[in-house]
Design a protein around this motif. Structure first.
Motif: not given
Length: 132
Positions: A86-93, A95-104, A116-124
């Motif tokens: 999930a962290e790798a996917k967040l970083k990928e998204e 970088l697509k936006k041109g961000a230098d950092a992700l906060i919160f 779905r059976w289960s999963g993980i969601a990430a927000h930043a």
């Protein structure tokens, strides 16, 4: 008898072609390897995006918006998505936006639903620094 001699003629003709092809193919020399000289090598960081659980107070930044990703496990036999994925996917998204950092940055487990059976969601929150 006439058909047999025609068959022998074709067999001899075609076997001779394939043998000469194989002979010329295997008798060719391999090309000499070329050597490349590298004068300067720059190493870029693997993932230059910074991630923080809280706000950044030491540098000014502009907001680029929210980023949300969701990784799901579709059946009970599948692989459970991890926080690192999930962290790798967040970083990928980010970088697509041109961000230098992700906060919160926040992670949450997602339970069973109809698709779905289960999963993980990430927000930043993606930000771009105005001054380094």
């Amino acid at each position: 008898m006439k058909h047999f001699s025609i068959l022998i003629l074709f067999a001899t003709l075609f076997s001779g072609c394939s043998m000469s092809f194989n002979y010329t193919f295997w008798s060719q020399k391999a090309p000499e390897p070329t050597v490349a000289v590298v004068k300067e090598m720059k190493i870029a960081p693997a993932n230059p995006l910074l991630m923080y659980e809280l706000d950044i107070t030491d540098r000014p930044y502009t907001s680029l918006g929210e980023i949300e990703v969701s990784l799901t496990k579709l059946n009970p036999w599948g692989k459970e998505p991890t926080k690192e994925e999930a962290e790798a996917k967040l970083k990928e998204e980010g970088l697509k936006k041109g961000a230098d950092a992700l906060i919160f940055v926040r992670y949450e487990k997602v339970g069973v639903s109809y698709n779905r059976w289960s999963g993980i969601a990430a927000h930043a929150h993606a930000v771009k620094f105005t001054r380094y």
